[in-house]
Each structure stands twice: as C-alpha cells, then as structure tokens.
Design an enzyme around this catalytic site. Sequence first.
Site, PDB file in Angstrom:
ATOM      1  N   LYS A  23      48.947-102.549  66.379  1.00 49.62           N
ATOM      2  CA  LYS A  23      48.601-102.753  64.966  1.00 49.62           C
ATOM      3  C   LYS A  23      48.537-104.239  64.616  1.00 49.62           C
ATOM      4  CE  LYS A  23      51.436-101.134  61.618  1.00 49.62           C
ATOM      5  NZ  LYS A  23      51.672-101.904  60.371  1.00 49.62           N
ATOM      6  N   SER A  24      49.546-104.989  65.054  1.00 49.39           N
ATOM      7  CA  SER A  24      49.599-106.424  64.738  1.00 49.39           C
ATOM      8  C   SER A  24      48.389-107.163  65.302  1.00 49.39           C
ATOM      9  CB  SER A  24      50.876-107.050  65.316  1.00 49.39           C
ATOM     10  OG  SER A  24      52.020-106.477  64.758  1.00 49.39           O
ATOM     11  N   ARG A 123      57.599-104.916  47.689  1.00 48.03           N
ATOM     12  CA  ARG A 123      57.957-105.797  48.804  1.00 48.03           C
ATOM     13  C   ARG A 123      57.900-107.263  48.385  1.00 48.03           C
ATOM     14  NH1 ARG A 123      55.343-103.156  54.192  1.00 48.03           N
ATOM     15  NH2 ARG A 123      56.709-104.669  55.179  1.00 48.03           N
ATOM     16  N   SER A 168      60.170-114.409  60.486  1.00 50.98           N
ATOM     17  CA  SER A 168      59.124-113.459  60.086  1.00 50.98           C
ATOM     18  C   SER A 168      57.776-113.948  60.588  1.00 50.98           C
ATOM     19  CB  SER A 168      59.086-113.319  58.557  1.00 50.98           C
ATOM     20  OG  SER A 168      57.882-112.695  58.153  1.00 50.98           O
ATOM     21  N   ASP A 316      61.054-103.352  64.171  1.00 44.88           N
ATOM     22  CA  ASP A 316      60.349-102.115  63.804  1.00 44.88           C
ATOM     23  C   ASP A 316      60.809-100.907  64.610  1.00 44.88           C
ATOM     24  OD1 ASP A 316      58.854-103.229  61.782  1.00 44.88           O
ATOM     25  OD2 ASP A 316      57.160-103.726  63.074  1.00 44.88           O
ATOM     26  N   LYS A 343      61.309-103.483  54.422  1.00 40.33           N
ATOM     27  CA  LYS A 343      60.179-102.834  55.092  1.00 40.33           C
ATOM     28  C   LYS A 343      59.558-101.814  54.125  1.00 40.33           C
ATOM     29  CE  LYS A 343      60.290-104.936  59.083  1.00 40.33           C
ATOM     30  NZ  LYS A 343      59.084-105.602  59.645  1.00 40.33           N
ATOM     31  N   ARG A 347      65.071 -99.496  55.309  1.00 41.08           N
ATOM     32  CA  ARG A 347      65.248 -98.647  56.493  1.00 41.08           C
ATOM     33  C   ARG A 347      66.710 -98.458  56.887  1.00 41.08           C
ATOM     34  NH1 ARG A 347      59.938-100.636  59.926  1.00 41.08           N
ATOM     35  NH2 ARG A 347      58.432 -99.364  58.762  1.00 41.08           N
TER      36      ARG A 347
END
Length: 429
Positions: A23-24, A123, A168, A316, A343, A347
Amino acid sequence: MKERTIQPVNNGLNGNITIPGDKSISHRAVMFGAIAEGKTTIKGFLPGADCLSTISCFKEMGVDIVQNGDEVTVVGKGLEGLQEPKAVLDVGNSGTTIRLMSGILANTPFFSCVQGDASIAKRPMKRVTNPLKQMGANIDGREEGTFTPLTIRGGDLKAIEYTSPVASAQVKSAILLAGLRAEGVTAVTEPHISRDHTERMLEAFGVKVTREGKTVKLAGGQKLTATDVQVPGDVSSAAFFLVAGAIIPNSKLVLQNVGMNPTRTGIIDVLEKMGATFTVEPINEGASEPAANITIETSSLKGIEIGGDIIPRLIDEIPVIALAATQAEGITVIKDAHELKVKETNRIDTVVAELTKLGARIEATDDGMIIYGKSALKGNTVNSYGDHRIGMMLAIAGCIAKGKTTIEDAEAVGVSYPTFFEELQKLAK
C-alpha cells in the site's frame, strides 16, 4: 454495515498465496509518477480503496492516470504541471494520501481544499501542517489546522531543518516532498528511523537524497524523471497470514513476493524471537525494494517484550502480533507504541476490547498492552470499528476460536486487502 461470519478452521490453512501490492509503495508510485516528467508504468499496484483515493485526487489535478487492475500508467506533469483542483480533494480513509499529498500541495502555487471520511476527521494533522507552515505554506483547518478539512495555498517555500517529535514516515515524506521545490536543503531528523519507501523511490526517480543516521536531506530544485515501478507484496498484509500460519494447528503456508524492506520487517524479527518456524527465500536481490517468498508452519510461540527502535518497523502489525501473543506461552509486553492511538482507530483500545470479547487475557497500558498467554478463544460478535487491520486480525482470531465469530463492519478490510476473505476461505479448504 456488512457482517462476516468466521467458522473455526479445523484442518489448518494450507497452500500458496500471492500477497497483494504494498500500500505504501503503491501510493508513492502514483504520486511520484504524477510529478515526474514522462510516463510511469506501475505493476503490482494495490487496487484497494486507499490507493484509488490517491489516483482520484491526482486526476482531479489534471494528471492522466489509467488503472487496470494491478497495472497503472501515469503520464507525469512534472513538478510545475499540476492544475488547481476545481473540487475538494477527497482522500476517503487514507491518512497516507492526505499527509503526503499535503507536502506536494504545499509547494504548488495554487489553492486546494482536502478532506476525508469520519476517521480522517479525527486524525491529527498538525504534525504535518506545522512544519509545512514553517516552510512558508499557508495552511488552515479545523481547530487551527489540527483537523480536516484542510485548506492549502502553496508555493514560495524555504527549506527547513526539522526535528520530528515522532518517528513517522508520513511526516518525514510530507516535508521532503515540500522540499523538492523549496529554496535550500531540507533536512528531517527522527527519534527512530521510520519506513524509508519515500527515500528509496525518490532515488529511483532520479532525486539525490542523503541519509546520515536518523537524518534525511534533499536539495530543492531537483526534477523527477519517470521510471517503471514493480510493487512487491505488502508485508503488513502478509502479517495476518504469517500469524495465521503460526497459530492455527496443522497449517503450512507459502507467501509469495513479500516486500522485505528492512524498515518494515519488524514482524519477521518478532515472530523469530517468539519461536515461529519459517524460512525466508530472497527473490529479487539488488532491487530498490527487496522481496522474498516466506514459508511458515504451525509453531509453539513464547511471550516476549517488544519496544524501542523496533516499534516504527511494525506499528501496523501490532494488532495481529497481539493476537499471536494470546497463543504464546507466557506474558508478552508491547510498549513505546503511543502511535497506535492515532491510527484509523485507537488501536490500543480496539485490540484490547475486541480480543477481550473473544476470551483473551489482555490489558491496555498508556503506550501499549500486556497479553497473558495462552488463552483459549471463544467465538463472539466483534467489530472492526471501520479499521481494516482490526477487521483482518479478528478474522484470524475467529479461525482459532471455538464456535462462530461474527465481525461487524467487515468491509473495512477492502481499504488494503480487497480479496482477504476469499484468500482465507481458499486456504482453509
């Protein structure tokens, strides 16, 4: 709201599985192709909802993009060729899209407005908007730029040397992308090294990036030249089947073409430390994004402590690591994972609440969780809360629980793994 019912898997999971594209890397390939000069062909693209949001946003800015399944062609506009969007740019559920694209919008001399879904609206955006404002971008949003929708008027940026309070990749990437058209050398320093897909791909597109320890630098004024991108399978998606193979009795799985970027392979290190039985066979050594085939089988796991520098390399994967820990002998402690709170859901809270419903002995801490193994899980009704990784973790939990498990809001998995439930069903036959 769609439900999925998961029945216990009695004969193990067995077979080969090709993991869908990372995905990234898929996000970045589209974005960098859009601001490069020339035509980029992407193979192995992840056609999940998040990456499709990136495509739609750049189409809105005049980029010619054709997507056919997992192949995408992007005719780049160059750094100066994007057009002012006539409509609001909607990122859907994609935090990667809004944060990385903000860096590109910040260096582009036009007005844009960016929003997403209800999850995106919660977020934190200041971690990205503050450094971009320091560079000279005019950005606003709800609560002084803390939340979406964001308005951005970009252009005329000056490079900064920024020390990020969090490790990040999204923050780092936004600043570096803004720096492509900033005057001077932009530098970002992190407390721990975060995933480096942006640096690797910028280099593949011809940008000179300097890395010194925890600092990354690039000079403004560099152009991107189109290149073809082969996207490996997403290790974050593979993680669910790696854990499934280890904890479901009588299982043996071969996961093909799994991305092995060293800033992402914390899950491999953790499973090894827990005692999982697996082999890794590299398949494309020398590529800018390494990949491997991984074979894993049912294993006896033991509890461990997880924290420090490894956390950004597996942030993740923590939901499914927590599930693995419920089936390990002894106690597993996960710490230094504050980022879990920001997230798609908090989570820490969602993992603890939903695994508790299934009978796990697990408790939340301020920066992680403590899991007491080994627990016999029992089927129940659980909820993904719209978080794809929670949904997939609960599906694997349902495979080992006694009785049926019903997952509410199960369609959330389509964000990153549209064929997840079909693959799970196929391997359980």
